[in-house]
Motif scaffolding. Structure first.
Motif, PDB file in Angstrom:
ATOM      1  N   VAL A 262       0.842  -1.198   0.000  1.00  0.00           N
ATOM      2  CA  VAL A 262       0.000   0.000   0.000  1.00  0.00           C
ATOM      3  C   VAL A 262       0.879   1.249   0.000  1.00  0.00           C
ATOM      4  N   SER A 263       0.541   2.188  -0.865  1.00  0.00           N
ATOM      5  CA  SER A 263       1.178   3.508  -0.886  1.00  0.00           C
ATOM      6  C   SER A 263       0.135   4.504  -1.393  1.00  0.00           C
ATOM      7  N   TRP A 264      -0.691   4.995  -0.480  1.00  0.00           N
ATOM      8  CA  TRP A 264      -1.821   5.854  -0.822  1.00  0.00           C
ATOM      9  C   TRP A 264      -1.658   7.219  -0.155  1.00  0.00           C
ATOM     10  N   VAL A 265      -2.585   8.124  -0.523  1.00  0.00           N
ATOM     11  CA  VAL A 265      -2.667   9.465   0.076  1.00  0.00           C
ATOM     12  C   VAL A 265      -1.295  10.153   0.034  1.00  0.00           C
ATOM     13  N   LYS A 266      -0.738  10.232  -1.182  1.00  0.00           N
ATOM     14  CA  LYS A 266       0.568  10.866  -1.405  1.00  0.00           C
ATOM     15  C   LYS A 266       1.643  10.257  -0.513  1.00  0.00           C
ATOM     16  N   ASN A 267       1.594   8.917  -0.416  1.00  0.00           N
ATOM     17  CA  ASN A 267       2.584   8.125   0.329  1.00  0.00           C
ATOM     18  C   ASN A 267       2.529   8.385   1.837  1.00  0.00           C
ATOM     19  N   ALA A 326      -3.995  -7.063   7.596  1.00  0.00           N
ATOM     20  CA  ALA A 326      -3.609  -5.748   7.069  1.00  0.00           C
ATOM     21  C   ALA A 326      -2.852  -5.005   8.165  1.00  0.00           C
ATOM     22  N   SER A 327      -1.752  -4.384   7.783  1.00  0.00           N
ATOM     23  CA  SER A 327      -0.960  -3.578   8.711  1.00  0.00           C
ATOM     24  C   SER A 327      -0.655  -2.258   8.019  1.00  0.00           C
ATOM     25  N   LEU A 328      -1.240  -1.166   8.524  1.00  0.00           N
ATOM     26  CA  LEU A 328      -1.154   0.124   7.857  1.00  0.00           C
ATOM     27  C   LEU A 328      -0.725   1.205   8.841  1.00  0.00           C
ATOM     28  N   THR A 329      -0.030   2.213   8.314  1.00  0.00           N
ATOM     29  CA  THR A 329       0.356   3.394   9.089  1.00  0.00           C
ATOM     30  C   THR A 329      -0.022   4.624   8.284  1.00  0.00           C
ATOM     31  N   TRP A 330      -0.811   5.497   8.891  1.00  0.00           N
ATOM     32  CA  TRP A 330      -1.268   6.717   8.225  1.00  0.00           C
ATOM     33  C   TRP A 330      -0.722   7.914   8.997  1.00  0.00           C
ATOM     34  N   LYS A 331       0.194   8.638   8.384  1.00  0.00           N
ATOM     35  CA  LYS A 331       0.726   9.861   8.992  1.00  0.00           C
ATOM     36  C   LYS A 331      -0.233  10.993   8.616  1.00  0.00           C
TER      37      LYS A 331
END
Length: 404
Positions: A262-267, A326-331
């Motif tokens: 996953v590489s979303w929302v401008k990384n 799923a393992s995600l990190t959203w800054k």
């Protein structure tokens, strides 16, 4: 028009010259091929009452040029006066050609001495395809309530520490191997608990490993292994029984499927999503019964592994099914970060879902505040009259954090 007139003049001139072959080699024709010039003799010859020029070729050229002067004066480049002002040919060059004087050397000069080339040692280093990273925090929570507080309640203290380590291999071609080790342990105290001085309120030891072969741009054929248990005993307030322990339970899952990077929302939103249509879940429980921690005044109760869906007399259980992780990190911004992990397994007879959410507020470089929310569903446990098969856990904390 000019080209046609001049061509016509050339034809006339050549025809006239055929009768005078003795004059065939001269400079009368250069005016037809040189840049168009206004010659005074042409105008004078055409304006004179009687022309005394016996040369028919010269007369034909003059008539052609005069026709051009009258019909297309814009084609005239220079005048005869301007040519005369620019000068004439140097007669000394014409009469005596210039000869280059070349001096011959008796002996060629020696070649310059070249410096000696020192040998260069070439060092070839094997590229390092491993990347390491990690983070950790140690946070505290405190709540004080006086004995005469009008709404009641109790004072408590708690602390939680967490370390996450990652070692990932990627050869930038086809293969990757991701490894993550998560360790989390927290304790709390409570005045009303007369049995336990400390109780674990957060306890996790989990390993996640994935071996992937690239199938497309962000897709990998993946074999994933997930194993988790806890460090120490798990208690409830004012209860001598042990509700969980190291290797009680131990869950190990193997899943074969696809992994998406996953590489979303401008990384800003990164991580992985793993889909395993074929998965095996192995559950092991080492304990046989509930018992007190120090084995003093031992009291036997129901068969302990039954709490985790294991039949009486057995310590393990194996299920076949499907798995999604799923393992995600959203800054979200420079201050707030959301880390989430979702795990789902179904054997088509039972289902187990976990959704961990950690919201981290970075107060300074080393100070952060965390909010942890953890809903869980497991229909292998006993039915609860209020929540059914759902379970929920939540806490907030403030303390030190560090990433590397």
């Amino acid at each position: 028009m000019r080209k046609f007139v001049l061509f016509f003049a050339v034809v006339i001139a050549l025809s006239a010259n055929a009768a005078h072959k003795k004059d065939s080699v001269n400079g009368r024709y250069y005016r037809l091929f040189a840049p168009l010039t206004f010659y005074h003799s042409v105008a004078a010859d055409q304006l004179s009452i009687a022309s005394d020029d016996p040369d028919e070729v010269n007369k034909a050229i003059n008539e052609a040029l005069m026709q051009v002067y009258l019909t297309r004066p814009d084609l005239v480049r220079v005048t005869e006066s301007q040519q005369q002002e620019s000068g004439t040919l140097r007669q000394d060059i014409i009469e005596q050609p210039v000869v280059q004087q070349v001096a011959m050397a008796e002996q060629a000069e020696p070649m310059p001495a070249m410096p000696d080339v020192e040998p260069v040692e070439v060092v070839i280093e094997k590229p390092n395809f491993w990347k390491y990273k990690g983070d950790g925090y140690l946070q505290f929570m405190q709540n004080y309530v006086s004995d005469n507080w009008y709404k009641g309640g109790e004072s408590n203290y708690s602390a939680v520490g967490s370390i996450t380590l990652e070692a990932n291999y990627d050869n930038k071609q086809k293969w990757k191997w991701d490894n993550k080790l998560e360790m989390k342990l927290g304790f709390q105290t409570s005045r009303t608990d007369s049995v336990h001085r400390f109780k674990a309120n957060e306890d996790l030891l989990r390993y996640t490993g994935k071996v992937g072969l690239q199938a497309a741009n962000k897709w990998y054929y993946t074999l994933q292994m997930l194993a988790y248990t806890q460090f120490t005993h798990g208690y409830k307030a004012n209860d001598i029984r042990t509700f969980s322990d190291f290797l009680s339970p131990l869950n190990v899952s193997l899943g074969l499927g696809m992994d998406y990077k996953v590489s979303w929302v401008k990384n800003r939103l990164t991580g992985t999503i793993n889909i395993s249509p074929l998965a095996v879940n192995y559950r092991y429980v080492g304990r046989s019964s509930f018992r007190k921690k120090n084995n003093i005044n031992v009291e036997e109760y129901d068969w302990f592994p039954a709490r985790y869906g294991i039949d009486e007399g057995k310590h393990h259980k194996t299920d076949l099914g499907s798995q999604l992780t799923a393992s995600l990190t959203w800054k979200i911004n420079d201050v707030v970060t959301w880390k989430t992990r979702f795990y789902g397994f179904t054997s088509y007879h039972r289902a187990e879902l976990e959704w961990e959410n950690t919201f981290m507020l970075q107060v300074s470089k080393y100070i952060s505040a965390n909010l942890f929310l953890f809903p869980r569903f497991d229909d292998s446990n006993k039915w609860d009259s209020k929540l059914g098969y759902w379970q929920f856990k939540e806490y907030s904390s403030l303390g030190f954090s560090y990433s590397f």
